[in-house]
Scaffold this active site. Structure first.
Site, PDB file in Angstrom:
ATOM      1  CB  ALA A 185      32.033  26.389  -7.830  1.00  0.00           C
TER       2      ALA A 185
ATOM      3  CG  ASN B 228      24.387  25.787 -12.666  1.00  0.00           C
ATOM      4  OD1 ASN B 228      23.952  24.595 -13.124  1.00  0.00           O
ATOM      5  ND2 ASN B 228      24.018  26.120 -11.714  1.00  0.00           N
TER       6      ASN B 228
ATOM      7  CB  CYS C  48      21.624  35.819  -9.060  1.00  0.00           C
ATOM      8  SG  CYS C  48      22.572  34.743  -7.660  1.00  0.00           S
TER       9      CYS C  48
HETATM   10  C1  LIG Z   1      28.251  33.209  -8.258  1.00  0.00           C
HETATM   11  S1  LIG Z   1      29.153  32.211  -7.294  1.00  0.00           S
HETATM   12  C2  LIG Z   1      29.345  31.341  -9.328  1.00  0.00           C
HETATM   13  C3  LIG Z   1      28.006  30.462 -10.409  1.00  0.00           C
HETATM   14  C4  LIG Z   1      28.951  30.116 -11.359  1.00  0.00           C
HETATM   15  N1  LIG Z   1      28.798  31.268 -12.565  1.00  0.00           N
HETATM   16  C5  LIG Z   1      27.520  28.829 -11.842  1.00  0.00           C
HETATM   17  O1  LIG Z   1      27.209  29.430 -12.987  1.00  0.00           O
HETATM   18  O2  LIG Z   1      27.164  27.270 -12.017  1.00  0.00           O
HETATM   19  C6  LIG Z   1      30.615  32.612  -7.651  1.00  0.00           C
HETATM   20  C7  LIG Z   1      31.592  32.089  -6.897  1.00  0.00           C
HETATM   21  O3  LIG Z   1      33.043  32.020  -7.191  1.00  0.00           O
HETATM   22  C8  LIG Z   1      33.204  32.062  -6.518  1.00  0.00           C
HETATM   23  N2  LIG Z   1      35.018  33.373  -6.144  1.00  0.00           N
HETATM   24  C9  LIG Z   1      34.520  34.486  -5.975  1.00  0.00           C
HETATM   25  N3  LIG Z   1      35.773  34.757  -5.421  1.00  0.00           N
HETATM   26  C10 LIG Z   1      36.179  34.181  -6.576  1.00  0.00           C
HETATM   27  C11 LIG Z   1      37.926  34.951  -6.342  1.00  0.00           C
HETATM   28  N4  LIG Z   1      38.769  36.253  -6.523  1.00  0.00           N
HETATM   29  N5  LIG Z   1      38.547  34.134  -7.919  1.00  0.00           N
HETATM   30  C12 LIG Z   1      38.046  32.443  -7.864  1.00  0.00           C
HETATM   31  N6  LIG Z   1      36.300  32.110  -7.368  1.00  0.00           N
HETATM   32  C13 LIG Z   1      36.065  33.399  -6.902  1.00  0.00           C
HETATM   33  C14 LIG Z   1      32.571  31.273  -4.954  1.00  0.00           C
HETATM   34  O4  LIG Z   1      33.484  30.862  -4.255  1.00  0.00           O
HETATM   35  C15 LIG Z   1      31.845  31.271  -5.746  1.00  0.00           C
HETATM   36  O5  LIG Z   1      31.698  29.763  -6.310  1.00  0.00           O
END
Ligand SMILES: C[S@@+](CC[C@H](N)C(=O)[O-])C[C@H]1O[C@@H](n2cnc3c(N)ncnc32)[C@H](O)[C@@H]1O
Length: 506
Positions: free
Chosen positions: A246, A249, A374
């Site tokens: 989430a 993107n 990032c």
């Molecule tokens: C940096 S954001 C990702 C952004 C995404 N890749 C994009 O480009 O739209 C990190 C996401 O990973 C989720 N997250 C963190 N640890 C996680 C886990 N162990 N398993 C699944 N999702 C996780 C967070 O809730 C967050 O929404």
């Protein structure tokens, strides 16, 4: 006056690093949230100037009742930059108003000193970096082609020209950007296919193409991970995972790079963010994505469902310190590198990030893992990658870094050599906020090594572990996109064949 006391308390909390701007403002009662957010954020934007104005006017020295600097800041903000102090005639308001003339003249002096014609320009003097980043628009090739998008934008009055130059083609400075009257230039990105660059002031949120998912507003650097991961996109008999998906993107980008075919499992552990992910996937028309509201770390790597997963995208939570436009750059938090509080937080993030990479390395068929952040901090980037390479999981499963030739070879900025084991820095990519016309970003790519394979790094005796993959070998030898199905992968040979649904191969 209560409202100002509350605003000052929020600024106090930020000074003490008791949370992020967004986090602290989220606890403000709904009825006050909009006004409070505006006051706090605007005060932070102008803080350096307001502090100078207050100091030069000697307000705090002469008015002993004004004991709190932050309370004074919000009051002076509203006096100089809003419609005056919105409070009854109490002693604190009177204390500020006694100095009203001096405060106004000091404020005018600050504007002249910064060469700013308007208050907005004055606020932006501390935030020039953001102005030099184009507005990036990724064409969602699931719904239309880049050529169709280019024609569409031309029909809307945009012209193919440097979006960062003014009509005379002179300079890309912040002032010029704002003085460019039509801001209608746009161009195609030189590194990322299907990415268009517009003027930073261009707005697309009201655009039909935005609402229908035909364009996705995504920073250039954020397009790097899927590009690196999907370079062998022809291999449709393989499944992909986006472990931290989430808002979606990179998931939607990957889905498009896969031609909306094959299978892409997209994990997101947070329920609210998962809802956003699902709506983004639907809007973008992705049919090859299976979104799952689950923690990637709880997914069993030997589950048959994931037996054909060969590629994993890992873009886990990070400090976000590379993001130029986020609110936290308004506080001092990013500037204090020696701060033990910050270092502790980074270390926590880094151990979580490392755990995610190590977990990804355990999936039996995985051959390529792209890890990105990032963040600008080596702690979350080069250090995490170095530790991952030295981990038991990497050694046992034969992971090494993909060579530069597979990781955006034409991108100029690589990792920081002093922060990385061996000479692996060449194999990873960095983007520097302000210098590269992107947010700050980091991308690395692990590949499983073929048995007996001699890699660019391996030849020099570094990071080389003898194991099985067919992938690095074919690409490094310049065999381009030809996929050689090898029978040497021990795990593949030993595990039962999974039945594939034909629809996933369509
Ligand atoms: C940096 S954001 C990702 C952004 C995404 N890749 C994009 O480009 O739209 C990190 C996401 O990973 C989720 N997250 C963190 N640890 C996680 C886990 N162990 N398993 C699944 N999702 C996780 C967070 O809730 C967050 O929404």
């Amino acid at each position: 006056m209560n409202f100002y006391f509350e605003a000052a308390k929020i600024l106090d909390k930020l000074d003490k690093r008791q949370g992020s701007i967004k986090g602290i403002l989220s606890s403000v009662p709904e009825k006050d949230k909009k006004r409070m957010s505006a006051l706090v954020i605007e005060t932070l934007k102008y803080k350096p100037v307001l502090k100078d104005v207050i100091s030069n006017s000697k307000l705090l020295k002469e008015e002993k009742k004004l004991k709190s600097e932050n309370l004074t800041l919000v009051l002076v903000h509203d006096l100089l930059l809003a419609n005056g102090i919105q409070a009854g005639d109490g002693p604190l308001k009177q204390a500020v108003l006694r100095h009203r003339t001096r405060l106004h003249s000091e404020f005018t002096r600050e504007k002249i000193r910064h060469g700013a014609r308007s208050n907005e320009e004055l606020a932006q003097t501390g935030d020039e970096r953001a102005g030099r980043i184009p507005r990036y628009v990724r064409v969602n090739t699931i719904l239309w082609t880049s050529s169709e998008a280019v024609e569409y934008f031309k029909s809307k009055g945009f012209q193919v020209s440097d979006p960062l130059q003014n009509q005379y083609g002179t300079s890309t400075s912040h002032m010029v950007l704002r003085s460019n009257p039509d801001r209608k230039g746009f161009s195609e990105d030189e590194h990322i296919p299907n990415l268009l660059l517009f003027n930073p002031q261009a707005r697309f949120h009201e655009e039909e193409t935005y609402h229908s998912g035909k364009i996705i507003l995504q920073d250039k650097a954020s397009c790097f991970p899927a590009t690196v991961l999907a370079q062998d996109v022809h291999k449709l008999h393989e499944d992909f995972i986006d472990a931290t998906a989430a808002p979606g993107n990179k998931t939607t980008h990957l889905s498009a790079l896969l031609g909306n075919k094959g299978k892409l499992f997209a994990f997101e552990r947070d329920a609210n963010r998962f809802a956003t992910l699902k709506s983004m996937i639907a809007k973008a028309g992705c049919r090859n994505v299976e979104p799952m509201n689950a923690d990637f770390l709880t997914i069993l790597c030997d589950d048959q469902k994931y037996a054909d997963v060969t590629h994993i995208l890992l873009d886990p939570s990070c400090s976000g310190s590379g993001i130029v436009n986020r609110l936290d750059h308004l506080t001092e938090q990013d500037k204090e590198d020696g701060d033990p509080f910050k270092q502790e937080r980074l270390e926590k993030l880094a151990s979580f990030q490392l755990m995610m990479i190590k977990h990804a390395m355990k999936f039996p068929s995985v051959k390529r893992i792209v890890y990105s952040t990032c963040s600008i901090h080596p702690t979350e980037n080069e250090h995490v990658v170095s530790k991952a390479l030295e981990s038991g999981e990497a050694k046992l499963n034969g992971f090494r870094l993909a060579p530069r030739s597979q990781v955006l070879p034409n991108w100029h900025r690589r990792g920081i050599p002093e922060e990385m084991v061996s000479d692996g820095a060449e194999c990873v990519v960095r983007c520097s906020p302000g210098e590269d016309a992107t947010n700050g970003f980091f991308v690395s790519c692990f590949v499983r090594q073929s048995r007996g394979e001699s890699t660019e790094l391996g030849k020099r005796g570094h990071l080389s572990v003898n194991y099985d993959t067919d992938e690095g070998e074919t690409r490094e030898r310049g065999e381009g996109i030809v996929h050689m199905e090898k029978s040497t992968d021990r795990r593949k040979r030993n595990r039962p064949k999974k039945k594939r649904k034909s629809s996933m191969l369509a």
